[in-house]
Design an enzyme around this catalytic site. Structure first.
Site, short mmCIF file in Angstrom:
data_model
loop_
_atom_site.label_atom_id
_atom_site.label_comp_id
_atom_site.label_asym_id
_atom_site.label_seq_id
_atom_site.Cartn_x
_atom_site.Cartn_y
_atom_site.Cartn_z
N HIS A 79 0.81 -1.21 0.00
CA HIS A 79 0.00 0.00 0.00
C HIS A 79 0.85 1.27 0.00
O HIS A 79 0.37 2.32 -0.41
CB HIS A 79 -0.96 -0.02 1.18
CG HIS A 79 -2.12 -0.93 0.97
ND1 HIS A 79 -3.40 -0.65 1.41
CD2 HIS A 79 -2.22 -2.13 0.33
CE1 HIS A 79 -4.22 -1.62 1.06
NE2 HIS A 79 -3.52 -2.54 0.41
N HIS A 138 -1.98 -12.66 -2.01
CA HIS A 138 -3.05 -13.34 -1.28
C HIS A 138 -2.70 -14.78 -0.92
O HIS A 138 -3.52 -15.47 -0.31
CB HIS A 138 -4.34 -13.27 -2.09
CG HIS A 138 -4.91 -11.89 -2.16
ND1 HIS A 138 -6.06 -11.58 -2.86
CD2 HIS A 138 -4.48 -10.72 -1.62
CE1 HIS A 138 -6.31 -10.29 -2.75
NE2 HIS A 138 -5.36 -9.75 -2.01
#
Length: 731
Positions: A99, A269
């Site tokens: 991020h 993920h």
């Protein structure tokens, strides 16, 4: 990318009752359209390190591998105030690094991890960055230990790398060199919305009109997101086509193709979980609006547990993607394809997909108790890798060739975390990969010419018949592509002679080709990149002499020439100017902001101050650098001489200015107050220097008697700064 959309972010502004703000209403409150000149004065006295601090030098004294060892130890050093899921902080730090880097957008090169902006508002309080304040706080003891030898910006990315390595995942390398700033960047546009994604804000894509309806230079789908809404477009989990569309468009705007998108999504993920096992209404404000006693922590839960561990809420989605959430395995694709999924809601009320009839061995351990088994899940974004034909083909290939997947993920992660760092020459540290990658805009090393070689070429250029205007235009076209945001562009490499830049309308392709052909025949052993800049020196020195001054223009050779094969045409296409106030150019595309605001944006990307921007505009006007034969702003009867005539005539009160009828206030004409005769023509980019009080104050300095030579010297200094903006080898 584990937790994208905190549900209870709260109001980002907190003001105790009865207490006024220190400054009250600002100028911008009273006059919202006032020119934001403050974007050209960033990161000044707020930097506690001082101008003499050399981060590259400090980094080189770092015990790099000791730092990595400390980071690896931190991964499993769970703290009671924010326990590690599965006893490992690795997934948390991957999300933090992702991020930090994922705000990058190609349109203007802004965002990204390069300056450590995740520490400041608005990013520290974006819904998508929920609870990353805790990740940064976990790093503080290590940052404190190593001090200025490692920046926060570098530490964020290195922590992500170590996290991947510590869980058996692949990495391609690491380059340090990100320099911290100490305040929010003022020159970046995050959007005009006044609500966050979780407060009903609409998507930026209009499906009826296509993906290009996202306002440039933005990349994220909604305000407060890094990429897309993981629950689906506008939170609709049934819109498969829209989900894939959103992912492809936003990742494209962040410099990623479909293969890189699949690799990053699946690889990221493979680790960790999302958090939504609780009531989001119990979450307090984001860090920027939190209580003083919270000491920079946000999203503090009023749940009896404190909202940590088992009861943590971030995105609202709950669960791990795989049954091995702290290991690099092939399980992500296996679980995605081996099971059918049904739509369910998390305890926090978020849409997610759960495997139907999942085998116990494929369930994940509970993050807080490995003895408990819980179902895995997929987000709507994950399901797009299975349902979209293009994504599915890539996913199936990766499932069947895990080595290819490992390599693709490692390379995509490296690109994600280094895309905003510019050429490889800026990288620091022992783990910089040897391989040159096309997105790094590689340039072969140049050879510094001797003084005699430089003088010989200067003499040839001076005798070539090329005009001051042609030489200045060509040098400016080459150098002014530089962006301090992601360190792309600039004169080094001479990419102005390659596609796509050679064909940009702003560069006047026919004229440019003639000048480049002439310079190529005169340059001798000099690179074309050096010859182009040297041509600007020749033109500028002639203009200075003709104006009656004796001021030398510095030149430092040693630039290299890039090839077309080393140039990613698509990645450079986004850099084509829609307008360039320095050349008084406005393209055919309808502009979203005013010309004078685009001028500030361009100046900011070039790293210019208000005086530098002002002196360059004034000088370029009288040197004949306008696009084409446009005479607007050419306030001189001594064309081609470096005089302060632009400022003298702009501020002359014998002129009366009026907008040209039908120009939509884009063009203006001046008439003599006494005779009524036309004197000059101008654009908004000209008149703003007499209209805006701050710009006028600087323009007045350059128009004053006795400051003629100061104007020349200041122009030369600013010009040379732009010509050398990408000479990282000189630092």
């Amino acid at each position: 990318m584990n937790d994208q959309t905190p549900i209870g972010s709260g109001c980002p502004v907190h003001q105790p009752g009865g207490v006024r703000s220190l400054l009250g209403r600002t100028n911008k409150d009273w006059w919202p359209d006032m020119l934001a000149t403050e974007i050209l004065t960033p990161n000044g006295p707020s930097n506690p390190m001082g101008e003499d601090f050399d981060y590259a030098k400090a980094f080189k004294s770092l015990d790099y591998y000791a730092l990595k060892d400390d980071l690896k130890a931190l991964m499993t050093d769970s703290q009671p105030w924010w326990p590690a899921d599965y006893g490992h902080y690795g997934p948390f730090f991957i999300r933090m690094a992702w991020h930090a880097a994922g705000t990058y957008r190609t349109a203007d090169g802004r965002g990204g991890a390069n300056s450590g902006q995740q520490r400041f508002a608005p990013l520290d309080s974006w819904p998508d960055n929920g609870n990353l304040d805790k990740a940064r706080r976990l790093l503080w003891p290590i940052k404190q230990k190593y001090g200025n030898k490692i920046s926060w910006a570098d530490l964020f990315i290195l922590a992500g790398n170590v996290a991947i390595e510590s869980m058996g995942g692949p990495v391609f390398g690491f380059g340090g060199g990100r320099v911290d700033v100490y305040e929010p960047e003022r020159d970046i546009y995050w959007g005009s919305e006044d609500k966050w994604v979780n407060q009903g804000v609409q998507t930026r894509i209009d499906p009826a009109k296509g993906m290009e309806t996202i306002e440039g230079p933005l990349a994220a789908i909604q305000m407060g997101l890094i990429y897309v809404n993981p629950e689906g477009p506008q939170g609709n989990p049934h819109d498969d086509e829209g989900m894939a569309r959103d992912m492809k468009e936003t990742f494209k705007r962040m410099a990623m193709n479909d293969e890189e998108t699949v690799a990053l999504t699946a690889g990221g993920h493979t680790f960790g979980k999302a958090h939504g096992n609780g009531d989001p209404s119990l979450l307090g404000p984001a860090p920027a609006g939190s209580d003083l006693a919270a000491q920079g922590f946000g999203w503090v839960s009023s749940h009896e547990s404190g909202g940590i561990g088992e009861h943590a809420v971030t995105s609202g989605i709950e669960g791990a993607w795989t049954n091995t959430p702290r290991e690099w395995t092939e399980n992500y694709f296996r679980l995605l394809f081996d099971y059918d999924y049904e739509l369910v809601k998390s305890p926090a009320g978020a849409w997610q997909w759960q495997p139907i009839n999942q085998k116990e061995e494929d369930m994940a351990p509970a993050a807080w108790d490995p003895g408990i088994k819980v179902p895995t899940m997929m987000t709507t974004a994950d399901m797009a890798l299975k349902r979209d034909p293009a994504y599915r083909a890539i996913s199936e290939r990766f499932r069947n060739d895990h080595e290819a997947f490992k390599d693709a993920f490692a390379r995509a992660w490296f690109k994600l975390t280094h895309r905003d760092m510019g050429p490889k020459v800026r990288y620091l540290g022992p783990e910089v990969p040897d391989e040159d990658l096309i997105w790094q805009d590689p340039i072969p090393a140049g050879t510094k010419p001797s003084d005699a070689e430089v003088q010989a070429v200067k003499d040839k250029i001076a005798a070539s018949g090329l005009t001051v205007s042609q030489l200045i235009k060509t040098a400016w076209a080459s150098a002014s592509t530089f962006r301090k945001s992601d360190f792309r562009g600039g004169a080094n490499g001479a990419r102005v002679r390659l596609a796509p830049q050679k064909d940009w309308e702003v560069n006047e392709p026919a004229m440019l080709a003639r000048v480049l052909d002439t310079l190529d025949g005169l340059r001798g052993s000099l690179s074309m990149a050096d010859a182009i800049v040297l041509g600007g020196v020749v033109g500028l020195e002639k203009a200075i002499r003709d104006a009656g001054f004796n001021v030398a223009v510095p030149f430092t050779g040693g630039r290299g020439d890039a090839t077309q094969e080393q140039t990613d045409v698509e990645s450079f296409e986004v850099m084509e100017p829609e307008a360039d106030a320095f050349r008084n150019y406005v393209g055919k595309k309808k502009l979203a902001v005013k010309v004078e605001e685009m001028m500030l944006d361009k100046a900011s990307l070039l790293g210019l101050s208000v005086p530098e921007m002002t002196v360059l505009i004034g000088g370029l006007r009288v040197l004949g650098a306008n696009h084409g034969e446009r005479g607007h702003g050419h306030f001189t009867r001594r064309s081609g001489q470096l005089t302060n005539d632009f400022f003298v005539n702009l501020l002359d009160m014998t002129n009366v200015w009026k907008a040209v009828e039908g120009s939509n206030d884009q063009e203006y004409v001046a008439t003599d107050r006494t005779t009524g005769g036309e004197t000059w023509r101008a654009t908004r980019a000209d008149l703003i220097f007499g209209s805006n009080s701050e710009l006028r104050a600087v323009a007045e300095v350059y128009a004053e008697n006795g400051h003629e030579e100061k104007f020349v010297r200041d122009f030369v200094k600013a010009w040379t700064k732009v010509m050398n903006a990408d000479r990282f080898d000189l630092a």
